[in-house]
Design a protein around this motif. Structure first.
Motif, short mmCIF file in Angstrom:
data_model
loop_
_atom_site.label_atom_id
_atom_site.label_comp_id
_atom_site.label_asym_id
_atom_site.label_seq_id
_atom_site.Cartn_x
_atom_site.Cartn_y
_atom_site.Cartn_z
N LYS A 12 0.82 -1.22 0.00
CA LYS A 12 0.00 0.00 0.00
C LYS A 12 0.85 1.27 0.00
O LYS A 12 0.34 2.37 -0.21
CB LYS A 12 -0.92 0.00 1.22
N LYS A 13 2.15 1.13 0.28
CA LYS A 13 3.08 2.27 0.27
C LYS A 13 2.60 3.39 1.23
O LYS A 13 2.54 4.55 0.87
CB LYS A 13 3.22 2.82 -1.16
N LEU A 14 2.27 2.97 2.46
CA LEU A 14 1.87 3.95 3.48
C LEU A 14 3.06 4.78 3.94
O LEU A 14 2.90 5.92 4.38
CB LEU A 14 1.23 3.22 4.66
N ALA A 15 4.26 4.22 3.83
CA ALA A 15 5.51 4.92 4.17
C ALA A 15 6.63 4.21 3.46
O ALA A 15 6.53 3.01 3.17
CB ALA A 15 5.73 4.93 5.68
N PHE A 16 7.73 4.93 3.18
CA PHE A 16 8.84 4.29 2.49
C PHE A 16 10.11 5.07 2.74
O PHE A 16 10.10 6.27 3.07
CB PHE A 16 8.57 4.19 0.98
N LEU A 17 11.23 4.36 2.63
CA LEU A 17 12.57 4.96 2.68
C LEU A 17 13.06 5.05 1.26
O LEU A 17 13.40 4.05 0.63
CB LEU A 17 13.51 4.09 3.52
N SER A 18 13.08 6.26 0.72
CA SER A 18 13.44 6.44 -0.68
C SER A 18 14.93 6.32 -0.93
O SER A 18 15.35 6.20 -2.08
CB SER A 18 12.94 7.80 -1.17
N GLY A 19 15.73 6.37 0.15
CA GLY A 19 17.18 6.37 -0.03
C GLY A 19 17.77 7.76 0.00
O GLY A 19 19.00 7.93 0.03
N GLY A 20 16.90 8.77 -0.03
CA GLY A 20 17.39 10.14 0.05
C GLY A 20 17.86 10.50 1.46
O GLY A 20 17.45 9.88 2.44
N LYS A 21 18.75 11.50 1.54
CA LYS A 21 19.31 11.93 2.83
C LYS A 21 19.18 13.44 2.97
O LYS A 21 19.20 14.18 1.97
CB LYS A 21 20.77 11.52 2.94
N ASP A 22 19.07 13.83 4.23
CA ASP A 22 19.00 15.28 4.47
C ASP A 22 20.41 15.83 4.55
O ASP A 22 21.40 15.11 4.33
CB ASP A 22 18.19 15.56 5.74
N ARG A 23 20.54 17.12 4.90
CA ARG A 23 21.86 17.76 4.92
C ARG A 23 22.73 17.23 6.05
O ARG A 23 23.94 17.48 6.07
CB ARG A 23 21.66 19.27 5.01
N ARG A 24 22.15 16.51 6.99
CA ARG A 24 22.93 15.94 8.09
C ARG A 24 23.23 14.47 7.82
O ARG A 24 23.65 13.75 8.74
CB ARG A 24 22.13 16.06 9.40
N SER A 25 22.96 14.00 6.56
CA SER A 25 23.16 12.60 6.16
C SER A 25 22.18 11.67 6.84
O SER A 25 22.39 10.45 6.89
CB SER A 25 24.60 12.14 6.43
N GLY A 26 21.12 12.23 7.40
CA GLY A 26 20.08 11.37 7.97
C GLY A 26 19.13 10.89 6.88
O GLY A 26 18.89 11.59 5.89
N LEU A 27 18.59 9.70 7.07
CA LEU A 27 17.68 9.14 6.08
C LEU A 27 16.36 9.88 6.07
O LEU A 27 15.91 10.39 7.10
CB LEU A 27 17.43 7.66 6.37
N ILE A 28 15.76 9.92 4.87
CA ILE A 28 14.47 10.59 4.71
C ILE A 28 13.38 9.52 4.70
O ILE A 28 13.41 8.59 3.89
CB ILE A 28 14.42 11.40 3.40
N LEU A 29 12.41 9.64 5.60
CA LEU A 29 11.26 8.75 5.69
C LEU A 29 10.04 9.50 5.20
O LEU A 29 9.69 10.54 5.74
CB LEU A 29 11.04 8.29 7.14
N THR A 30 9.40 8.97 4.16
CA THR A 30 8.26 9.65 3.54
C THR A 30 6.97 8.92 3.90
O THR A 30 6.89 7.69 3.80
CB THR A 30 8.41 9.68 2.01
N ILE A 31 5.96 9.72 4.32
CA ILE A 31 4.64 9.17 4.63
C ILE A 31 3.63 9.86 3.71
O ILE A 31 3.16 10.95 4.01
CB ILE A 31 4.26 9.38 6.10
N PRO A 32 3.25 9.25 2.57
CA PRO A 32 2.32 9.86 1.62
C PRO A 32 0.88 9.56 2.03
O PRO A 32 0.39 8.45 1.82
CB PRO A 32 2.68 9.21 0.30
#
Length: 656
Positions: A12-32
């Motif tokens: 259902k793709k309620l949330a996913f880790l796209s592999g992108g990182k923020d400026r602090r090298s932290g992972l981006i967690l997306t909740i669409p």
């Protein structure tokens, strides 16, 4: 948590880790979030699974959470943000709530997340999609937020399933192989116990190794985790060295190869050990079955049947027994090939045992095969014997039917044809009886042969019932043939009598014709009375002889008709022509008698006339007429007139 357990939720793709990182090298967690009602329970399960993927080092750098609320309601967004406090409060450093352009402005004044920062444990900001790049680089954002990062959720999920499947199977397989290899190093008793157990691992090592190599190849070529910039058109997945370490896969593969090599050696040793045991076990199975149930089957099958159907049933039963034996003979052939292969490449200590097994197996199989062949030959001979008996019985039935049928031949030729047909039938029956005797003797000779039905011991089969049956059939056929021969002889005599009957009837008719011809000759040709007494006497003598011939013909016809009556009484039938022939014979004879008597009288009168006239002429040849004796002359004249008068009167038959 495994992805397979919540696979429908992950899809259902309620949330996913796209592999992108923020400026602090932290992972981006997306909740669409979407327009439909989002299940908080499913979202929580998805977050629990996703947060279990990164390493502890990666988690320590914190997460940036993007909550896409553009298609959702404010109360759902608020619930999700508050839920993050309970699910991942320590790992979240920033929450970016993407809001619609002009929808939430009034409601934001009633709830400010920045005032709740201390209580939530992370910072929450409301931002439009086009301003999200203030906090995250565009190359680290997916296309729905105006970024250039390529992410395919289904592709990531499939690869994740492959990784988890490999990790689970390889770990389980490694434990099993290690245990099997360790057991092999123990004592002989432990080896025996382990050999009795199932040494096959739960997973196919070759398949697991192939899957691991393919997975490692994906990782090394960065097809699994994508390129740094997300270019090349390949989906970028969050599985770099921080999310899925290549060393973990490589370490599992190395360990698997090592244990699998040892395991193959263990299998080779066990195979060598168990192959001998298996061959010995199978040999004993074949021997025990052939000497036990197989021999018992043949021991109980000793009958030959009392008819064609019974013998066919026994043959069918024997074919079933042969079919069962064929299965064991096939095992024998296979074992013989295996033993031959082991003898050519076996150790010296194993050769004697293998040769002994091979010899024992061959002896039992050859013995049983000879018993089957002997039984098959007996049944085949019995079937031929019953076939011949049935054929002879049918011939006898046909012959008996001919003999019992009423015979009404038209003539002697038909009788001769019938007699010839009976002789042919009888000859055919004789041939069938001879063939039956020959086949019966062959069967008796076979059954008199003593056969063995147990290994190493001869046992004679009780064949008295079969022998008595064979003799009974042959004697019965002999008696039936003898009865038919007697009936044929009676029929032959009857046929000969009928020939005689036809002959008598034919000759009687011929006698009537002859007598008619004599009568016709008497009427048409016997008319002269002679010119003198001497000639008249000659004619009279000829007439008597002629009458004697007619009398003989008449007597011959009467005798033939009497013989016909006797034959008809003997044959118990009425003659077809004697009833008409006898009246015709008597009628012709009466006509002939009347005619011959009239002829006799005329000749006698003519003789008297000529005698008297010649006397007068002889006594006074030169005297004048007036000198002749008047009395003598009157006598001659009276006889002459009487004769002339008789000649003018026609012959009248009795029937008018």
């Amino acid at each position: 948590m495994e992805a397979t357990k919540i696979l429908p939720v992950l899809k259902k793709k309620l949330a996913f880790l796209s592999g992108g990182k923020d400026r602090r090298s932290g992972l981006i967690l997306t909740i669409p979030l979407c327009t439909e009602q989002t299940s908080m329970e499913e979202l929580s399960a998805t977050l629990d699974y996703l947060l279990g993927i990164p390493s502890e080092k990666c988690k320590a750098r914190g997460f940036t959470v993007i909550v896409d609320g553009r298609k959702s309601q404010w109360n759902i967004v608020k619930t999700v943000v508050l839920m993050l406090q309970n699910v991942i409060p320590a790992e979240v450093s920033l929450v970016c709530v993407v809001k619609p352009d002009e929808f939430w402005d009034k409601k934001v004044t009633h709830f400010c997340f920045w005032k709740e920062k201390d209580r939530l444990g992370f910072e929450v900001i409301l931002v439009s999609a086009n301003k999200l790049t203030r906090y995250i680089e565009p190359c680290q954002l997916t296309d729905e937020f105006g970024g250039s990062l390529v992410y395919d959720h289904l592709d990531w999920l499939n690869k994740r399933l492959v990784f988890e499947k490999f990790t689970k199977e390889s770990t389980s397989l490694l434990d099993e192989l290690t245990g099997i290899n360790e057991n092999e190093k123990g004592s002989q008793a432990e080896k025996d116990r382990s050999s009795e157990s199932n040494i096959l691992p739960s997973f196919d090592p070759e398949t697991v190794l192939q899957t691991g190599h393919e997975l490692l190849s994906e990782l090394q070529q960065r097809r699994f985790n994508g390129s740094e910039g997300g270019g090349g058109g390949t989906a970028w997945s969050p599985m770099d060295d921080e999310l899925l370490a290549q060393p973990q896969v490589m370490k599992l593969l190395d360990s698997l190869r090592e244990q699998y090599t040892k395991y193959q050696e263990v299998c080779r040793q066990r195979s060598k050990r168990s192959q001998l045991e298996e061959i010995q076990t199978k040999v004993m199975q074949v021997v025990n079955w052939l000497e036990g149930p197989g021999t018992e089957q043949l021991r109980t099958q000793w009958g030959i049947g009392d008819s064609i159907r019974a013998s066919q049933a026994l043959q069918q039963k024997h074919e079933e027994i042969e079919s069962q034996h064929s299965e064991w003979f096939a095992v024998y052939v296979e074992l013989n090939q295996q033993i031959a292969a082991l003898l050519s490449a076996g150790d010296e200590e194993d050769l004697m045992e293998l040769k002994g097994l091979q010899q024992q197996l061959s002896d039992v199989c050859y013995r049983q095969a000879s018993q089957l062949e002997f039984r098959q030959n007996v049944l085949q001979s019995a079937h031929e014997f019953h076939m011949t008996a049935q054929d002879m019985s049918q011939q006898l039935d046909g012959l008996l039917g001919m003999l019992c049928a009423d015979v009404a031949p038209a003539d002697g030729a038909a009788i001769q044809q019938t007699l010839k047909h009976l002789e042919e039938k009888l000859k055919s029956v004789e041939g069938a009886l001879q063939s039956l005797r020959e086949k019966g003797q062959v069967l008796l000779d076979q059954m008199s042969t003593q056969t063995s039905f147990s290994y190493g011991k001869d046992v004679s089969i009780e064949n008295k019932e079969n022998i008595d049956h064979i003799h009974s059939v042959m004697e019965d056929m002999q008696l039936r043939k003898q009865r038919c021969e007697d009936m044929v002889e009676v029929r032959r005599l009857k046929m000969l009598q009928m020939v005689q009957l036809f002959k008598c009837e034919e000759d009687a008719s011929q006698a009537v014709e002859w007598l008619g011809e004599l009568l016709d000759a008497l009427l048409k040709t016997h008319i002269r009375l002679g010119d003198d007494s001497q000639e008249t006497k000659v004619l009279l003598e000829k007439h008597k002889k002629f009458v004697d011939v007619a009398q003989s013909t008449y007597d011959y016809g009467r005798q033939l008709l009497q013989a016909t009556v006797v034959l008809c009484q003997s044959l118990r039938c009425t003659t077809r022509s004697s009833g008409d022939t006898l009246p015709r014979l008597n009628r012709v004879w009466k006509q002939f008698t009347v005619t011959s008597d009239e002829r006799q009288h005329r000749l006698e009168m003519a003789s008297a006339f000529h005698t008297a006239a010649e006397k007068i002429l002889r006594e006074s040849p030169e005297l004048a007429e007036q000198m002749v004796d008047v009395e003598a002359y009157e006598e001659v004249e009276t006889v002459g007139k009487g004769l002339l008068d008789r000649l003018t009167v026609p012959v009248i038959f009795p029937d008018g």
